[in-house]
Design an enzyme around this catalytic site. Structure first.
Site, PDB file in Angstrom:
ATOM      1  N   SER A 127       0.864  -1.185   0.000  1.00 57.70           N
ATOM      2  CA  SER A 127       0.000   0.000   0.000  1.00 57.70           C
ATOM      3  C   SER A 127       0.886   1.215   0.000  1.00 57.70           C
ATOM      4  O   SER A 127       2.041   1.144   0.398  1.00 57.70           O
ATOM      5  CB  SER A 127      -0.862   0.073   1.271  1.00 57.70           C
ATOM      6  OG  SER A 127      -1.881  -0.878   1.249  1.00 57.70           O
ATOM      7  N   SER A 161      -2.883  -3.370  -3.302  1.00 58.32           N
ATOM      8  CA  SER A 161      -2.284  -2.192  -2.688  1.00 58.32           C
ATOM      9  C   SER A 161      -3.368  -1.199  -2.290  1.00 58.32           C
ATOM     10  O   SER A 161      -4.209  -0.832  -3.105  1.00 58.32           O
ATOM     11  CB  SER A 161      -1.312  -1.540  -3.676  1.00 58.32           C
ATOM     12  OG  SER A 161      -0.476  -0.621  -3.022  1.00 58.32           O
ATOM     13  N   ASP A 170      -3.988   2.233  -1.833  1.00 56.25           N
ATOM     14  CA  ASP A 170      -3.346   3.516  -2.107  1.00 56.25           C
ATOM     15  C   ASP A 170      -4.337   4.646  -1.896  1.00 56.25           C
ATOM     16  O   ASP A 170      -5.248   4.852  -2.703  1.00 56.25           O
ATOM     17  CB  ASP A 170      -2.796   3.510  -3.535  1.00 56.25           C
ATOM     18  CG  ASP A 170      -1.771   2.391  -3.732  1.00 56.25           C
ATOM     19  OD1 ASP A 170      -1.026   2.084  -2.786  1.00 56.25           O
ATOM     20  OD2 ASP A 170      -1.741   1.812  -4.831  1.00 56.25           O
TER      21      ASP A 170
END
Lengths: 353, 353, 353, 353
Positions: free
Chosen positions: A231, A269, A271
């Site tokens: 992340s 991830s 984000d």
């Protein structure tokens, strides 16, 4: 050392005096780093938009989600109301509830907030479970409060500190990184600062140089040895008088800076980008007698230089996190090596940077 | 020529056989290029997800908006219903209504659609008003239908053609560009193809090389001579069996490829990405007796290689548009020079590409 | 006649003097009604946020999409930039391109706009294809300009006029309807006005009375004789100083008013709400020397009375459209009966309204 | 008793056998009710989409946010990935962190999950701080686990139980309520079930009857005595094979049912809807060897009856919560009276229901 201290510049704009998110207004950053035994490699990072009672003096804010495989707390209220009412805490994925609870404690600790019965704690996270015994959930409310109490303006410690203690980026040791940009006066002289918790993958580029390929360490290389997951949490601060709508647009451009490092916002991830404005005249008092507030709002057509600024600062903050982080051994003897800075600098030279 | 034909590779994945959006399923592309007198420099580009009656055999689709300063027609219905029911038309900003009207004509031209009374025309645009007398609105419905009729699979003409006839990118002549990526078999062997109408700005990077800075032609250079505005329309096609949700995620990653060329999604740029899947088993018939359709859906955790593919193909498609476009003089004697390919290739060499 | 003129009140707040969207600031409404031969039953309705050059003096605006099965033009730019720069046009589904093109003509007709090369036309639509030969696309640019030229403040004609000429609601003849609410001074004294193009279905309720069930005409009745599809376009105007974020929240609450009439936002219904603020101090000049604009912004915690106001005004505007519309015969001899107002009033009495 | 047991029907569709969310698939509901001393009036409600290991067998899911003034945990990952991997917990605002932490414990308690290092806990909340000493944060992880352990199919206890123990709706005692609808076989025979935690305001309508006005207890009455704030959490379950996109559309229609009770989604109300599908063929295994999953997906044009169903079930669930809840005295001697059911029934009669 920051990459810039090696004479390598990213982008075309100038950084602020500290090249740090703390160049913006009265922003403060604090860490609590937790390295214990062979298994605890985690921590907490706190970002305060200003040093006062944030609940009573909220700041305009926005969240942009580049990839929502994550557990960020507090995004829906920021989106609805356009403001932030607590410090922003970063930590590991499974400690989000503890950090959120601690932010409630923190808010209640102000005498002025004694009748408050609703708080929107904002907590971002990345998964440091490769190096850290994340299932142990070792972060306590006290650790979170310590990070907040450690918050100060001035130079921000980077690399294996706070929420970056156990993170991994592009197969190398990641961590906390920061950078800033200051616009020329004719464009308003505003500052944009970025702080990242880098913990993701892709194909590393440093100032355009294909470092990941050269070091044969990248996502989808033949050996497929590097997961791009993890992340990236990105905090964006600016003193430009932006309302929530333009803060969301600004946040969105941080993802473009991430892309320039070779990040791909992979499926796994989380984000997230949180952006806020420190412009004092636009703070939102919890209680007000006036129904209508007078605000300063930057016009849409003045946004592009700020977009450029956040793009560059994000790219540089991520690279800084790699330049500062050091080799770490953690859970089950897992080791993640630091970016070989010397080799990278040679590559930079070979590639004419 | 494509940049790859000069021996310069972008990214780590392999292109499809034509390095073109037409590598995907039965996708077809057609242009109508309009260069008339000293003032008309515009055109139309059509992308067909398949050569049949699209209204009767809709395809799963999504739109992602990187910056909504634009007049794209049809996005809200794509988002609500998750499908596309017309060809995608690209043209100039002020000709969107004409193109939308032509798509209704086109749809009504099928005998099978004789009772259809609702059509969702999808039209993207960029502003070619520097070279083109855009206020003249010279594009006719016939031009649009011609572009559709010209559609074919095979090699796609790039540069100053169709909707790219009058566009400008990074201060150089932009245009239409395309590229593709094919995943290794172990990752499904899927193809992702991208077509762009490049008309935006920032600080040009070619495969990581700071071309814009070297040529002293970039946004926020001292002379501030280059507006980053304009727009970038990006069409993404894949044969991977993605539903609308994952198509939207795929579309979002195209913006990361744009970032790697130095694009910043400036305030005045209408940056839209339309993605669709050509997987035949998932086509959506207009009429169906069955209430429930059986679909193949790629799992979330198989998306990352596709994200990488679209990122690379978008970056390369934009660079290809610049490599193909040629110097153009248009309205009021305005001239936009082509990218000096020889100089760029020398830079590439100097920078070890 | 409006339902209120029969002594039936909807909600708890007071309407403005005209009980119309024209109670708000200088809002103007104009119609072009097209009833020709046996087959043309359509038209155009224009709503102007103010009588000046809107492109030069944009107004803060937002769009909320309750169900996106529709072809509304212009939503993405409103969302990105938070403003509206043309009149809002309502017409039939297949005439959206013509109306958009006409709005470009209209904008270009101002001498002051002579260098403008980008316009975001905003056009909403519903499908009147049951009564109207919609495939004929009989609306011309001139019809659209006529509707704009007809725009005036004062009483708004309702029912079978303009864009409501051929619409159907709850199986009865629908059309244009309007209503307003004015808040008490202690809540700011703001006015909220609503104009609807009603063309959808469900189970009609009038001020809570189950009229649809009583008249045995509702969606999912045994005979399944009523399609709920169509669309409802809702325009919301207020003089409260709301920024785009709170205008979007206001727009969202209009859908709750629609729900109270028995609407269900069915799959085939394109239900869009466009909201704008007429507060003069917040108009956005196209050109400005100042980078920062001073704005008045109503605080979040003052929004609830406005939410109530828009809820009530939307409910009443829809009911008004039904009370005004008259039986219409159109394409292929299709006839849609008007709401039997006498029977409804008897029901109202029986149900103690 | 449910309102239906008094012979009053809401809507036109039939409920399922229990008129409860547990009519859907194997959905289970459990409560932990906390009434202690004079100050604790809170609790926890758990909704399980199925009785197995949800992390290993995720269900398609969506969240729709009607008003985001709330602290719901887990929404961004549901939106990104389209699935739910834990039970849904409802509790009070300040106990969200504790409940999220408990869901991690719960997930880790399955031997099969022993290597899991990322969990997305989903926790909704409303603010019960008028009756409950919410600042005390008395809910423990054990309370949350108890609610989960108490979960069972069959009749769901309503009113002052679980997360509804201390809630207030329309100025009367609110609480937990549930209802369901079953479509006729020709429309698929699907069931939609709804469970609400009712804690909000507006102008109460019961089956269209203006109860709030008649009882002179409503938002914006002269005395302004009722705050509309609070929140409404709505859980929607269906056995129809819907993907995440159509589940979001379904969730959105629950807000229309809320509107029919007189709710206005006031500024301070956190109104969230979480919807999931129990269709077994569409469950998403955590681990799978196949990259592509075969799914059954209901076509868009079959959604309208489900929209109607969720609209009706939500309206009825809210009314049921009021019919079941009983007068409660709590913190600082605050008392909230129950809805005077006898008076309401008389009103219903007078108003011909």
């Amino acid at each position: 050392q920051n990459i810039r201290q090696y004479g390598i510049e990213i982008g075309v704009l100038e950084p602020g005096p500290l090249n740090s998110i703390t160049d913006v207004g009265e922003v403060q950053v604090g860490h609590q780093t937790m390295i214990v035994g062979n298994h605890i490699r985690t921590g907490v990072t706190a970002v305060l938009p200003h040093p006062e009672n944030i609940f009573q003096q909220k700041v305009p804010a926005a969240v942009y989600i580049e990839n929502g495989f994550g557990k960020l707390a507090g995004s829906t209220q920021i989106k609805e109301l356009g403001n932030l009412e607590t410090p922003i805490i970063l930590t590991n994925t499974l400690s989000v509830p503890t950090a959120a609870d601690a932010l409630i404690d923190y808010t209640f600790s102000f005498e002025e907030n004694r009748n408050v019965r609703s708080v929107n704690p904002v907590v971002g996270e990345t998964n440091d479970g490769y190096l850290n015994d994340i299932r142990g959930r070792y972060v306590t409310k006290k650790d979170v409060l310590t990070a907040i109490n450690n918050a100060e303006d001035g130079v921000v410690e980077q690399g294996n500190v706070g929420a970056g203690t156990g993170t991994v980026a592009f197969g190398f040791k990641g961590g906390i990184g920061t950078s800033s940009r200051r616009l020329p006066e004719k464009m308003g002289g505003y500052t944009v600062g970025v702080l990242v918790q880098a913990n993701f993958g892709g194909v590393l580029q440093v100032a355009g140089v294909p470092v990941g390929k050269e070091l044969d360490k990248y996502y989808l290389s033949d050996r497929l040895n590097e997961s791009p997951d993890g992340s990236c949490m990105i905090i964006v601060a600016t003193d430009a008088p932006l309302d929530a709508r333009n803060l969301e647009r600004l946040a969105k451009r941080a993802a473009l800076g991430l892309a320039k490092t070779g990040g791909i916002a992979s499926n796994g991830s989380g984000d997230y980008i949180i952006a806020f404005s420190t412009a004092e005249e636009n703070r939102i008092p919890y209680r007000a007698t006036e129904a209508v507030q007078q605000k300063s709002v930057l016009r849409n057509n003045r946004m592009s230089p700020l977009f450029m600024a956040v793009n560059e600062a994000t790219e540089e903050a991520i690279i800084n996190s790699l330049f500062h982080a050091q080799t770490m051994t953690g859970r089950d003897g897992h080791t993640i090596n630091e970016l070989p800075v010397d080799s990278v600098l040679k590559l930079m030279e070979r590639y004419e940077r």
